[in-house]
Motif scaffolding. Structure first.
Motif, PDB file in Angstrom:
ATOM      1  N   ASN A 261       0.826  -1.208   0.000  1.00  0.00           N
ATOM      2  CA  ASN A 261       0.000   0.000   0.000  1.00  0.00           C
ATOM      3  C   ASN A 261       0.860   1.257   0.000  1.00  0.00           C
ATOM      4  OD1 ASN A 261      -2.508  -1.238  -0.106  1.00  0.00           O
ATOM      5  ND2 ASN A 261      -2.591  -1.506   2.106  1.00  0.00           N
TER       6      ASN A 261
ATOM      7  N   ILE B 288      -6.556  -0.520 -12.936  1.00  0.00           N
ATOM      8  CA  ILE B 288      -7.114   0.774 -12.542  1.00  0.00           C
ATOM      9  C   ILE B 288      -8.580   0.783 -12.950  1.00  0.00           C
ATOM     10  CG2 ILE B 288      -6.981   3.276 -12.817  1.00  0.00           C
ATOM     11  CD1 ILE B 288      -4.060   2.754 -13.864  1.00  0.00           C
ATOM     12  N   ARG B 289      -9.457   0.994 -11.979  1.00  0.00           N
ATOM     13  CA  ARG B 289     -10.886   1.132 -12.254  1.00  0.00           C
ATOM     14  C   ARG B 289     -11.275   2.576 -11.982  1.00  0.00           C
ATOM     15  NH1 ARG B 289     -10.249  -3.833  -9.814  1.00  0.00           N
ATOM     16  NH2 ARG B 289     -10.975  -5.575 -11.064  1.00  0.00           N
TER      17      ARG B 289
ATOM     18  N   TYR C  30     -14.370   5.339 -11.597  1.00  0.00           N
ATOM     19  CA  TYR C  30     -15.793   5.426 -11.259  1.00  0.00           C
ATOM     20  C   TYR C  30     -16.263   6.875 -11.274  1.00  0.00           C
ATOM     21  CZ  TYR C  30     -15.215   0.682  -9.416  1.00  0.00           C
ATOM     22  OH  TYR C  30     -14.948  -0.666  -9.282  1.00  0.00           O
TER      23      TYR C  30
ATOM     24  N   PHE D 213     -13.415   8.955  -9.337  1.00  0.00           N
ATOM     25  CA  PHE D 213     -12.615   8.199  -8.381  1.00  0.00           C
ATOM     26  C   PHE D 213     -11.907   7.074  -9.111  1.00  0.00           C
ATOM     27  CE2 PHE D 213     -15.891  10.213  -5.904  1.00  0.00           C
ATOM     28  CZ  PHE D 213     -15.188  10.674  -4.799  1.00  0.00           C
ATOM     29  N   TYR D 214     -10.688   6.777  -8.678  1.00  0.00           N
ATOM     30  CA  TYR D 214      -9.978   5.624  -9.225  1.00  0.00           C
ATOM     31  C   TYR D 214      -9.647   4.649  -8.106  1.00  0.00           C
ATOM     32  CZ  TYR D 214      -5.699   8.140  -7.797  1.00  0.00           C
ATOM     33  OH  TYR D 214      -4.730   8.802  -7.092  1.00  0.00           O
ATOM     34  N   HIS D 215      -9.665   3.377  -8.442  1.00  0.00           N
ATOM     35  CA  HIS D 215      -9.313   2.302  -7.521  1.00  0.00           C
ATOM     36  C   HIS D 215      -8.201   1.518  -8.190  1.00  0.00           C
ATOM     37  CE1 HIS D 215      -9.642  -1.828  -5.894  1.00  0.00           C
ATOM     38  NE2 HIS D 215      -9.819  -1.180  -4.761  1.00  0.00           N
TER      39      HIS D 215
ATOM     40  N   GLU E 257      -5.506  -1.588  -8.026  1.00  0.00           N
ATOM     41  CA  GLU E 257      -5.284  -2.893  -7.418  1.00  0.00           C
ATOM     42  C   GLU E 257      -3.984  -3.449  -7.985  1.00  0.00           C
ATOM     43  OE1 GLU E 257      -7.502  -7.188  -7.763  1.00  0.00           O
ATOM     44  OE2 GLU E 257      -8.710  -5.373  -7.876  1.00  0.00           O
TER      45      GLU E 257
ATOM     46  N   ARG F 168      -4.028  -1.937  -2.377  1.00  0.00           N
ATOM     47  CA  ARG F 168      -5.168  -1.197  -2.918  1.00  0.00           C
ATOM     48  C   ARG F 168      -4.984   0.286  -2.643  1.00  0.00           C
ATOM     49  NH1 ARG F 168      -5.536  -5.701  -4.196  1.00  0.00           N
ATOM     50  NH2 ARG F 168      -7.222  -7.176  -4.025  1.00  0.00           N
ATOM     51  N   ARG F 169      -5.540   1.118  -3.525  1.00  0.00           N
ATOM     52  CA  ARG F 169      -5.531   2.575  -3.296  1.00  0.00           C
ATOM     53  C   ARG F 169      -6.741   3.171  -3.989  1.00  0.00           C
ATOM     54  NH1 ARG F 169      -3.101   7.388  -2.217  1.00  0.00           N
ATOM     55  NH2 ARG F 169      -3.101   8.971  -3.831  1.00  0.00           N
ATOM     56  N   VAL F 170      -7.358   4.134  -3.311  1.00  0.00           N
ATOM     57  CA  VAL F 170      -8.465   4.893  -3.877  1.00  0.00           C
ATOM     58  C   VAL F 170      -8.053   6.358  -3.902  1.00  0.00           C
ATOM     59  CG1 VAL F 170     -10.865   5.608  -3.572  1.00  0.00           C
ATOM     60  CG2 VAL F 170     -10.195   3.258  -3.053  1.00  0.00           C
TER      61      VAL F 170
ATOM     62  N   ARG G 157      -8.897  10.406  -6.210  1.00  0.00           N
ATOM     63  CA  ARG G 157      -9.875  11.128  -7.023  1.00  0.00           C
ATOM     64  C   ARG G 157      -9.167  12.145  -7.906  1.00  0.00           C
ATOM     65  NH1 ARG G 157     -11.064  14.235  -1.979  1.00  0.00           N
ATOM     66  NH2 ARG G 157     -10.330  16.308  -2.470  1.00  0.00           N
TER      67      ARG G 157
END
Length: 113
Positions: free
Chosen positions: A11, A50-51, A53, A92-94, A96, A101-103, A105
């Motif tokens: 992380n 990278i997701r 949202y 927002f990006y997530h 993995e 994990r990291r979230v 914006r």
């Protein structure tokens, strides 16, 4: 004897990941034309998903990053899964990478053309 080993992503490794430019404006140095928009995710580990949202929680797109080295970058063309340019707003990006994990914006500001 020398043993080469790749350490798993942590992380704290992902804490350096961010987007450039942020906020994103239509006229930034990475653009070549107004139809070719580019936002970069930088300081990525060698492999990551990278997701992205919307603020309402809708999945906009998924980017898969595969690189030979750490500290890599992945570009996003600011288009959703239907190949439409995204609207202005906060996203927002997530990220993995292995067990890490990291979230985060970022903001997109599209001007009417």
């Amino acid at each position: 004897d020398v043993t080469n080993q790749v350490a798993a992503t942590t992380n704290s490794d992902l804490s350096r990941v961010h987007t450039v430019p942020d906020p994103y404006y239509v006229t930034n140095e990475f653009e070549q034309t107004t139809d070719n928009k580019v936002l970069k995710f930088v300081n990525l580990p060698s492999q990551a998903i990278i997701r992205i949202y919307s603020t309402s929680g809708i999945l906009v797109t998924v980017l898969e990053h595969n690189s030979e080295t750490n500290s890599g970058a992945e570009t996003w063309n600011l288009r959703n899964r239907n190949n439409q340019v995204v609207a202005s707003g906060v996203y927002f990006y997530h990220i993995e990478a292995g067990d890490a994990r990291r979230v985060g914006r970022f903001t997109v500001v599209n001007f009417a053309q």
